[in-house]
Design a protein around this motif. Structure first.
Motif, PDB file in Angstrom:
ATOM      1  N   LEU A  89      31.597  71.161  69.650  1.00 42.31           N
ATOM      2  CA  LEU A  89      32.604  70.591  70.722  1.00 42.31           C
ATOM      3  C   LEU A  89      32.590  69.347  70.671  1.00 42.31           C
ATOM      4  O   LEU A  89      31.579  68.492  70.202  1.00 42.31           O
ATOM      5  CB  LEU A  89      31.556  71.150  71.950  1.00 42.31           C
ATOM      6  CG  LEU A  89      31.778  72.710  72.157  1.00 42.31           C
ATOM      7  CD1 LEU A  89      30.880  72.929  73.378  1.00 42.31           C
ATOM      8  CD2 LEU A  89      32.809  73.389  72.417  1.00 42.31           C
ATOM      9  N   ASP A 116      43.389  78.420  64.934  1.00 42.73           N
ATOM     10  CA  ASP A 116      42.913  79.705  65.707  1.00 42.73           C
ATOM     11  C   ASP A 116      44.028  80.221  66.781  1.00 42.73           C
ATOM     12  O   ASP A 116      44.228  81.215  66.701  1.00 42.73           O
ATOM     13  CB  ASP A 116      41.479  79.285  66.313  1.00 42.73           C
ATOM     14  CG  ASP A 116      40.456  79.106  65.278  1.00 42.73           C
ATOM     15  OD1 ASP A 116      40.595  79.765  63.983  1.00 42.73           O
ATOM     16  OD2 ASP A 116      39.338  78.723  65.741  1.00 42.73           O
ATOM     17  N   ILE A 117      44.264  79.260  67.552  1.00 40.97           N
ATOM     18  CA  ILE A 117      45.129  79.711  68.617  1.00 40.97           C
ATOM     19  C   ILE A 117      46.772  79.683  68.203  1.00 40.97           C
ATOM     20  O   ILE A 117      47.630  80.417  68.805  1.00 40.97           O
ATOM     21  CB  ILE A 117      44.968  79.047  69.857  1.00 40.97           C
ATOM     22  CG1 ILE A 117      45.300  77.617  70.052  1.00 40.97           C
ATOM     23  CG2 ILE A 117      43.848  79.449  70.756  1.00 40.97           C
ATOM     24  CD1 ILE A 117      44.986  76.754  71.212  1.00 40.97           C
ATOM     25  N   GLN A 133      43.387  69.681  76.173  1.00 38.93           N
ATOM     26  CA  GLN A 133      42.690  70.993  76.776  1.00 38.93           C
ATOM     27  C   GLN A 133      42.799  71.898  75.678  1.00 38.93           C
ATOM     28  O   GLN A 133      41.830  72.644  75.304  1.00 38.93           O
ATOM     29  CB  GLN A 133      43.538  71.300  78.017  1.00 38.93           C
ATOM     30  CG  GLN A 133      42.963  72.870  78.561  1.00 38.93           C
ATOM     31  CD  GLN A 133      44.016  73.332  79.604  1.00 38.93           C
ATOM     32  OE1 GLN A 133      44.713  72.514  80.195  1.00 38.93           O
ATOM     33  NE2 GLN A 133      43.760  74.592  79.876  1.00 38.93           N
ATOM     34  N   VAL A 134      43.879  72.185  75.091  1.00 31.51           N
ATOM     35  CA  VAL A 134      44.027  73.253  74.052  1.00 31.51           C
ATOM     36  C   VAL A 134      43.858  72.859  72.563  1.00 31.51           C
ATOM     37  O   VAL A 134      42.989  73.556  71.851  1.00 31.51           O
ATOM     38  CB  VAL A 134      45.594  73.941  74.056  1.00 31.51           C
ATOM     39  CG1 VAL A 134      45.759  74.774  73.070  1.00 31.51           C
ATOM     40  CG2 VAL A 134      45.870  74.219  75.683  1.00 31.51           C
ATOM     41  N   ARG A 138      38.581  73.204  72.661  1.00 32.51           N
ATOM     42  CA  ARG A 138      38.032  74.552  72.368  1.00 32.51           C
ATOM     43  C   ARG A 138      36.671  74.390  71.262  1.00 32.51           C
ATOM     44  O   ARG A 138      36.358  73.302  71.143  1.00 32.51           O
ATOM     45  CB  ARG A 138      39.117  75.533  71.615  1.00 32.51           C
ATOM     46  CG  ARG A 138      39.528  74.756  70.228  1.00 32.51           C
ATOM     47  CD  ARG A 138      40.485  75.719  69.700  1.00 32.51           C
ATOM     48  NE  ARG A 138      40.967  74.961  68.266  1.00 32.51           N
ATOM     49  CZ  ARG A 138      40.428  75.418  67.263  1.00 32.51           C
ATOM     50  NH1 ARG A 138      39.030  75.961  66.989  1.00 32.51           N
ATOM     51  NH2 ARG A 138      40.601  74.776  66.239  1.00 32.51           N
ATOM     52  N   GLU A 139      36.008  75.391  70.789  1.00 28.70           N
ATOM     53  CA  GLU A 139      35.082  75.288  69.642  1.00 28.70           C
ATOM     54  C   GLU A 139      35.579  75.089  68.454  1.00 28.70           C
ATOM     55  O   GLU A 139      36.308  76.072  68.017  1.00 28.70           O
ATOM     56  CB  GLU A 139      34.053  76.619  70.128  1.00 28.70           C
ATOM     57  CG  GLU A 139      33.037  76.578  68.952  1.00 28.70           C
ATOM     58  CD  GLU A 139      31.935  77.632  69.057  1.00 28.70           C
ATOM     59  OE1 GLU A 139      31.129  77.813  70.110  1.00 28.70           O
ATOM     60  OE2 GLU A 139      32.145  78.681  68.489  1.00 28.70           O
TER      61      GLU A 139
END
Length: 290
Positions: A89, A116-117, A133-134, A138-139
């Motif tokens: 993180l 990933d996203i 944020q995005v 994330r991890e």
């Protein structure tokens, strides 16, 4: 989407060697039904679920036709993807400066997506809070072994041996010192990454060696001979490493840039090791202070 799943349940794909699959579980024994009950259609979801408080709001990247992922190995029924990694993180104190760096890249390499996203990076750069944020909230994962397919009968053995090999670990800090560009083996993807060059490198290298021993016992391909531990933040289709490296070199030469062998970009405390097989995650070991 998580809220929708909580309302109606997860109806994910059952493709067995994809990241969204999980090892099969034996069916539960239940009494046969003597009569059929008519199925009642589900009511439409509440409109509030379409834009929950922590959603991406007005971002319309889902309608932009994202590039599809490619398998690194052929589909074989009954295979499950194995990935061993250290979860990472990024601390809040480092996000702003890292976000400023990421903002400068898409103007030179516009095809970058968040790992990933798969959100286009240039879309997120339009809103600073969304970028942090995005793209950075994330991890992330430091891979300790190759992502490879294994058969269902190997799962218990792999997990057990990993836990045996990695059960006694000391607490340490991981320093990410350098922006770097990597290309996968078949040159189908280029990645913008943060590399571990000093702090934590010795410990991670030993953990990679332990994972290699387990892979070897299961006739799985070992990790790279000279591993370079890193986390990947963005990717692009094909080999665009030359143009991406040029941007990184230019930006890291600017006055006041934070990041070198002595001055780290960000630091993360080692939090343990996990192993993902299909869509099931196994805790291999925890950090000593957990």
């Amino acid at each position: 989407m998580e809220a929708l799943r909580a309302t109606y349940g997860d109806d994910a794909s059952s493709d067995s060697d994809s990241e969204g699959s999980s090892p099969p579980t034996p069916p539960s024994k239940s009494k046969p039904q003597t009569e059929e009950t008519p199925s009642t259609p589900l009511p439409p979801p509440p409109l509030s679920l379409l834009h929950p408080p922590n959603s991406l709001g007005s971002l319309d990247y889902l309608q932009t036709g994202q590039p599809s992922r490619l398998r690194s190995f052929p589909h074989i029924e009954g295979n499950y993807a194995l990935h061993v990694y250290i979860p990472v993180l990024i601390p809040s104190v480092s996000k702003k400066e890292m976000g400023q760096f990421l903002k400068k890249v898409p103007s030179f390499v516009p095809a970058l997506h968040v790992v990933d996203i798969d959100v286009p990076l240039d879309v997120l750069c339009k809103e600073e809070n969304k970028l942090e944020q995005v793209a950075l909230g994330r991890e992330f994962h430091i891979s300790l072994g190759r992502t490879v397919p294994i058969r269902v009968h190997q799962i218990d053995s792999v997990v057990t041996m990993l836990r045996q090999k990695l059960q006694f670990l000391k607490r340490y800090w991981i320093d990410f010192n350098k922006w770097e560009v990597f290309v996968n083996d078949d040159k189908s993807r280029t990645f913008l990454s943060l590399e571990v060059v000093t702090g934590g490198l010795t410990e991670i290298t030993k953990q990679i060696q332990a994972v290699n021993e387990v892979y070897k016992l299961h006739n799985l391909p070992e990790f790279y001979k000279d591993p370079r531990p890193h986390i990947s933040l963005a990717w692009a289709l094909g080999d665009v490493s030359s143009s991406l490296k040029k941007v990184v070199e230019e930006e890291t030469k600017t006055p006041g840039f934070r990041g070198s062998l002595q001055n780290r970009i960000c630091t993360s405390k080692f939090g343990g090791i996990e192993c993902k097989i299909g869509n099931k995650t196994y805790k291999i070991c925890k950090s000593p202070d957990q």
